[in-house]
Each structure stands twice: as structure tokens, then as C-alpha cells.
Design an enzyme around this catalytic site. Structure first.
Site, PDB file in Angstrom:
ATOM      1  N   ASP A 107      -7.569  -1.973  -8.673  1.00 33.96           N
ATOM      2  CA  ASP A 107      -7.210  -1.426  -7.286  1.00 33.96           C
ATOM      3  C   ASP A 107      -6.321  -2.438  -6.395  1.00 33.96           C
ATOM      4  OD1 ASP A 107      -7.486   0.378  -5.195  1.00 33.96           O
ATOM      5  OD2 ASP A 107      -9.598  -0.023  -5.046  1.00 33.96           O
TER       6      ASP A 107
ATOM      7  N   ARG B 200     -14.022  10.732   1.443  1.00 34.02           N
ATOM      8  CA  ARG B 200     -14.663  10.016   2.824  1.00 34.02           C
ATOM      9  C   ARG B 200     -15.056  10.786   3.722  1.00 34.02           C
ATOM     10  NH1 ARG B 200     -13.159   4.677   2.414  1.00 34.02           N
ATOM     11  NH2 ARG B 200     -11.297   4.055   1.241  1.00 34.02           N
TER      12      ARG B 200
ATOM     13  N   ASP C 236      -9.378   5.920  -7.678  1.00 37.90           N
ATOM     14  CA  ASP C 236      -9.169   7.145  -6.757  1.00 37.90           C
ATOM     15  C   ASP C 236      -7.383   7.427  -7.265  1.00 37.90           C
ATOM     16  OD1 ASP C 236      -7.016   5.096  -5.355  1.00 37.90           O
ATOM     17  OD2 ASP C 236      -8.511   4.878  -4.037  1.00 37.90           O
TER      18      ASP C 236
ATOM     19  N   HIS D 170       0.821  -1.153  -0.098  1.00 33.81           N
ATOM     20  CA  HIS D 170      -0.152  -0.111  -0.031  1.00 33.81           C
ATOM     21  C   HIS D 170       0.927   1.425   0.017  1.00 33.81           C
ATOM     22  CE1 HIS D 170      -3.566   2.213   0.603  1.00 33.81           C
ATOM     23  NE2 HIS D 170      -3.138   2.860   1.750  1.00 33.81           N
TER      24      HIS D 170
ATOM     25  N   THR E  52     -15.748   1.356  -1.630  1.00 37.08           N
ATOM     26  CA  THR E  52     -15.217   2.031  -2.728  1.00 37.08           C
ATOM     27  C   THR E  52     -15.763   1.437  -3.936  1.00 37.08           C
ATOM     28  OG1 THR E  52     -13.244   2.784  -1.568  1.00 37.08           O
ATOM     29  CG2 THR E  52     -13.122   2.638  -3.973  1.00 37.08           C
TER      30      THR E  52
ATOM     31  N   LYS F 185     -12.627  10.639  -5.243  1.00 41.18           N
ATOM     32  CA  LYS F 185     -13.205  10.127  -4.043  1.00 41.18           C
ATOM     33  C   LYS F 185     -12.944  10.800  -2.691  1.00 41.18           C
ATOM     34  CE  LYS F 185     -11.301   6.112  -2.159  1.00 41.18           C
ATOM     35  NZ  LYS F 185     -10.740   4.863  -1.977  1.00 41.18           N
TER      36      LYS F 185
END
Length: 185
Positions: free
Chosen positions: A120, A95, A70, A29, A128, A93
């Protein structure tokens, strides 16, 4: 926030103290992970190769678009589009609260597009994916949506969302790696 780098550094220190001599990681990530493990060698195969292999049959098709859910996935999707000769789009996007993702718009040229490929790094809660697939189904004329992710945590709510998106929102396929052990479901 700050917690991810701190945790990554802690794990790097623990691995070194335990005598780990090399780290092999799949689509981390945080791209800066190599820095936390220096001078230990870090091997990180590029997920682009796997995504290109998975979707090779779509190469050069003018009716196909690759979509980044995103900003974090935008570089991977741009490279994927370049390699396969496909147009690309990106979703914006935000949140509004923890555990929720709202897609505000999908930026790209969808004229004549029949198939959207969404790439993704991870499917976790499915928020998402639900938002993006719904936006594509409602705001474009895409007839078929294909999803691929490097890591499929797929919490029960995410599995339910994927089943529902397949039933009602043109989600045609989901491709994931086995970086996280998968159950038959």
C-alpha cells in the site's frame, strides 16, 4: 474530492514562488502531481523497485500471492506480481463512514497460498490494514501475511492494530520507508 488537487496546486505555486527549482517526491498519493508543478522538474522514484527488492526472496513461489488493498494500489500490485512472477489479488473496499474502511471481498485465486504480501502507499489510522488482514486470516488459508507501505504515518491506533494483528491474525512483518521520520515504537 476536489480539495486534494486544489491543495496540491497551492503547494506547487508556493514552491515556485519560494524559488524551488526541482521537486523530489516519494510515492505521491496523486499521480497527477507532475502536472501541478510544470514546468518544474519532478523526480519521483518508482516504489515498485523498493517493493521488489524487499520481497525478492519470494520470486516465482506458487504459494505466494500479492494483494492490493484497494483499486488505488491495484496497478502497483499487478506490476509487482508480474516482475516477481506471483499471482495477484485485489480487495474491494468501501468507506461506510469517515475513518472506517470495510473490505467487502478479496478477489483472487488463493488455492495453495501460504503467504500473502500486501502493498500500500500509506499506513495512517490502520483501518484498511485491520480490515484486510482480518479478511485474509478469516476467509483464506493464508498462514503468513506480510505488509509493506511507502509511508508510515502510523497513528497510535494503527500501531495498536498492527501489534494486535501480529498477535492474533498472522501478520508476520511490516516493512516501511522512512519518508516520515519513525520513532523506536
Amino acid at each position: 474530492g476536489m480539495i486534494e488537487p486544489t491543495t496540491a496546486k497551492l503547494f506547487a505555486d508556493l514552491a515556485a514562488a519560494a524559488g524551488v527549482g526541482r521537486l523530489i517526491t516519494w510515492h505521491p498519493h496523486c499521480a497527477q502531481i507532475r502536472g501541478f508543478y510544470a514546468p518544474m522538474p519532478v523526480v519521483a522514484p518508482d516504489p515498485l523497485d523498493e517493493f521488489v527488492r524487499e520481497f525478492a526472496a519470494f520470486r516465482g513461489r506458487p504459494d505466494v500471492i500479492a494483494v492490493a488493498p484497494d483499486e488505488g494500489a491495484s496497478r502497483l500490485v499487478a506490476n509487482f506480481g508480474r516482475v516477481l512472477g506471483l499471482r495477484v489479488a485485489i480487495a474491494t473496499k468501501h468507506r461506510p463512514e469517515r475513518g472506517r474502511a470495510a473490505i467487502t471481498e478479496v478477489i483472487g485465486d488463493f488455492a495453495g497460498v501460504r503467504v500473502a504480501i500486501v502493498l500500500d502507499d500509506m499506513i495512517s489510522s490502520g483501518t484498511t490494514v485491520r480490515e484486510l488482514v482480518t479478511a485474509l486470516a478469516e476467509k483464506t488459508r493464508v498462514g503468513e501475511i506480510r505488509l509493506a507501505a511507502s509511508h508510515n504515518l502510523c497513528l497510535p491506533a494503527a500501531r495498536e492494530a498492527l501489534v494486535e494483528l501480529n498477535r492474533s491474525r498472522r501478520l508476520a512483518s511490516v516493512a516501511v520507508s522512512d519518508s516520515i521520520p519513525q520513532t523506536p515504537e
